[in-house]
Design an enzyme around this catalytic site. Structure first.
Site, PDB file in Angstrom:
ATOM      1  N   GLU A 260      14.308 -59.053  37.373  1.00 32.96           N
ATOM      2  CA  GLU A 260      13.777 -58.100  36.411  1.00 32.96           C
ATOM      3  C   GLU A 260      14.675 -56.858  36.295  1.00 32.96           C
ATOM      4  OE1 GLU A 260      11.023 -58.353  34.549  1.00 32.96           O
ATOM      5  OE2 GLU A 260      11.040 -56.301  33.742  1.00 32.96           O
ATOM      6  N   ASP A 261      15.132 -56.333  37.400  1.00 34.28           N
ATOM      7  CA  ASP A 261      15.747 -54.999  37.393  1.00 34.28           C
ATOM      8  C   ASP A 261      17.245 -54.948  37.681  1.00 34.28           C
ATOM      9  OD1 ASP A 261      13.339 -53.826  36.782  1.00 34.28           O
ATOM     10  OD2 ASP A 261      12.774 -53.515  38.882  1.00 34.28           O
TER      11      ASP A 261
END
Ligand code: MN
Length: 733
Positions: A76-77
């Site tokens: 996700e990041d």
């Protein structure tokens, strides 16, 4: 921040087979991927997955789950990809991390349809592998623990989502500790006042009950030991949110809750549980209806325990839980306990064992999904079960309203909007008219019938079960009372102003409300209604010259009707022609020349003062200067007020008494200076009284004789100009 070796040590402490190499690799990989990213707290971002991994290690999960916890935010990041994770950590872990990525940004507080869809995604991800849920809950728990770093406007929403979805989900999966911590952390932000109040009272109560708790604990252990049962007895107390929920649900006060403190007895075997129960019941009297055997009939989340409540020596009720250590593990860790590293062989080793009831529930929910029901139907079937102590109702437009069990359309109306609650007069439940006190059931569609003329009856306060509704009803009741006073005040003012011949304008009134000590018109009107402010005060503020207006009927000095004052040669008074325009009736008609007229003894009216007469039937008219406080007594009797005015010959030899109050700096010669001023200005000092106010100030009250108001004003002005004089005022009796 936790060191690499600490995490590995923790994992191997309960699982000697843990793959240290894998754990180390995940630690380094996640740390490098998150690099210099930081969290809202300013901490390195990596501290977050690391803490999540630590939370999971405390749940004694397998090494793969700890690895997934470390990696859960990388796709996700960071620039990490599923393919890369598959390469480095294998397909299983890659799939789990992707599962978490999919549910990372699910908004579970959105509108009904989207909410159902998102919840569906969440449950699907969980059912795929329960470790996704474990990591998700660990992730949420750490985020909740650090929520104070997040901007305030986001805190409430995150907390509400936690309270509505994740905490019940943890509970449903049998993870009681996780559920309770999530609830308490959310409660603090969702309802900070209630949270503070409960925490404070809990600590008071704990202090008060300490000796009593220690005594029972000691007693219990002794009796169990005497009967040859080896047991661990732990004192426990209800958590703040659990207390709050109970007081809300049952409309009980904190003090009415009987089971804030209790004990957990842990023994080795199931027979020992029943033996312990026998000892407890033969030692103390038990409270009927409180006994529950979740050992023979486990709860849906696999929870097993015996519950009973006994009455202690000092009449206090004590709740006891009796269970084996294994049952305690399940109660604490829930599915996480099932997901322990029991089985390292099969590919799906970490799936919930099929005899787990939590798994049963999850499977049933997924089946409903598979039947292709509408998202709404799914929501009703699944979410409703998830929150078994809540009821879910819908507005006619489909908005979901979650309420505690036992809620009525009154609670529903206030949950929709305070205005809706305040104007509710009836309700339709599933299209049928139902009383507002009907208990709502899951899935009810509720329509509130409203009327703007309505104010909520104060009795509703006892019917409503939600705190929001109760607070709003209390507020509305107070407001309705205030409104009644304001209406009364409005009537009083309208009539009074009519009497004074001035129109009453609320707008003008509003501008002076602050000067009357109230922030707004309504408060000020209510104060008039309650009699805290007289209509006279209001007129005085709005029309500083209102004394003129007070006398309604202007007189023509050439008219008849003048009367002489007894013993006051050269001075006449005029009494109004009674009833000339039919508006007032003064019983002086025909006798006015003989009407006795006198000055109020302490009134101190001097010619030039605006004066009024007060008619006393059978006694005549008494003259007061308009500023005399004594007139207040007659405020409510407008019919006794008589229009009078001075009519004095230029060469009238009469002097009039007047009183002034002077405050002076107490120094020699001050009194002489004041007497000199009065003397040079042709005033007579009739009497003089001096009193010390403080060591440096003195009050002097002087009774003077003056010709008229102009004369008096000149003397006051000149006294005021004297150096040692700090104030000088005329006094009216
Ligand atoms: Mn995270």
């Amino acid at each position: 921040m936790m060191r690499q070796y600490e995490l590995v040590e923790r994992a191997t402490s309960y699982n000697p087979h843990a793959d240290e190499l894998l754990l180390n690799k995940a630690y380094v990989y996640a740390m490098q991927k998150h690099g210099s990213q930081t969290r809202a707290s300013g901490d390195p971002y990596f501290s977050h997955p690391l803490e999540v991994a630590a939370i999971l290690a405390d749940l004694k999960v397998d090494d793969a789950t700890i690895v997934v916890a470390l990696l859960h935010d990388t796709i996700e990041d960071t620039d990490a990809t599923r393919a890369e994770i598959d390469d480095v950590f294998g397909h299983d872990i890659g799939k789990l991390v992707e599962g978490l990525t999919k549910i990372e940004r699910l908004d579970l507080m959105s509108k009904k349809a989207a909410q159902a869809e998102n919840l569906r995604k969440l449950l699907l991800a969980i059912s795929d592998d329960v470790r996704v849920l474990l990591v998700k809950l660990g992730d949420r728990l750490h985020n909740m623990r650090t929520l104070h770093h997040v901007p305030p406007h986001k805190r409430t929403r995150i907390s509400e989502e936690t309270l509505e979805i994740y905490a019940p989900l943890a509970g449903r999966m049998g993870m009681q500790d996780m559920r309770e911590e999530l609830e308490d952390l959310s409660f603090r932000y969702v309802n900070p006042d209630a949270y503070e109040a409960i925490v404070e009272r809990l600590s008071d109560l704990r202090e008060k009950n300490r000796p009593f708790i220690e005594e029972i604990q000691h007693d219990l252990l002794e009796r169990l030991e005497q009967n040859g049962i080896s047991a661990v007895v732990k004192a426990r107390e209800k958590r703040p949110y659990s207390i709050f929920r109970k007081t809300q649900k049952k409309s009980l006060s904190f003090e009415q809750l009987s089971d804030i403190f209790g004990f957990r007895i842990m023994v080795d075997t199931i027979p020992a549980c029943y033996q312990a129960l026998g000892i407890v019941h033969s030692s103390w009297s038990c409270v009927p209806g409180q006994f529950k055997d979740y050992i023979s009939t486990p709860k849906q989340n696999d929870y097993q325990s015996i519950h009973t409540t006994v009455v202690g020596t000092s009449r206090q009720r004590v709740e006891l839980q009796i269970r084996t250590r294994d049952m305690d593990q399940i109660a604490e860790y829930g599915i996480a306990a099932h997901a322990l590293y029991k089985d390292r062989e099969g590919e799906h080793a970490q799936r919930l064992s099929s005899d787990s009831r939590a798994y049963e529930w999850l499977r049933r929910s997924i089946e409903i999904l598979a039947q292709g029901d509408s998202p709404e139907a799914f929501l009703e079937n699944t979410k409703l079960e998830l929150f078994h102590d809540q009821v879910f109702c819908f507005t006619p437009k489909g908005r979901l309203i979650a309420l505690p069990k036992g809620a009525t359309p009154i609670d529903f109306a206030y949950a929709v909007h305070t205005d809706v609650g305040n104007t509710a007069v009836g309700s339709k439940v599933n299209g049928h008219i139902r009383p507002l006190v009907t208990e709502l059931m899951n899935g009810d569609e509720v329509e509130i019938i409203r009327s703007n003329a309505q104010t909520p009856p104060s009795a509703w306060e006892n019917i409503a079960v939600t705190g929001k509704a109760r607070a709003a009803i209390r507020r509305a009741t107070r407001e309705a009372v205030r409104q009644q006073y304001a209406d009364l005040g409005r009537q009083i003012l309208t009539h009074s102003f009519e009497r004074y011949g001035k129109p009453f304008s609320e707008e003008a009134f509003g501008t002076v409300a602050p000067r009357l000590g109230h922030a707004n018109i309504e408060d000020c009107l209510a104060a008039v209604g309650r009699g805290e402010i007289t209509s006279r005060d209001v007129v005085r503020v709005l029309y500083p010259d209102y004394q003129d207006e007070r006398v309604i009927h202007q007189t023509d000095p050439n008219d008849t009707g003048w009367v002489a004052l007894d013993g006051k040669a050269g001075m006449k008074m005029r009494v109004e022609e009674a009833g000339s325009n039919g508006t007032r009736s003064i019983p002086v008609r025909g006798i006015r020349r003989g009407l006795p007229v006198s000055f109020a003894p302490e009134g101190g009216a001097v010619p030039g003062d605006r004066i009024v007469g007060i008619l006393s039937p059978g006694e005549g008219v008494t003259i007061y200067p308009i500023q005399s406080p004594a007139l207040q007594e007659f405020d409510d009797e407008p019919d006794r007020w008589v229009d009078v005015r001075w009519d004095i010959d230029e060469d009238n030899p009469e002097r009039f008494p007047a009183r002034v109050h002077v405050t002076v700096i107490n120094e020699p010669g001050t009194l002489a200076q004041i007497s000199a001023v009065i003397g040079t200005n042709d005033g007579n000092i009739d009497n003089l009284h001096l009193s010390k106010r403080a060591s440096d100030f003195a009050d002097i009250v002087i009774d003077l004789e003056v010709w008229d108001l102009k004369h008096l004003s000149r003397i006051i002005h000149e006294i005021h100009n004297l150096e040692p004089v700090s104030s000088v005022n005329r006094v009216n009796g």
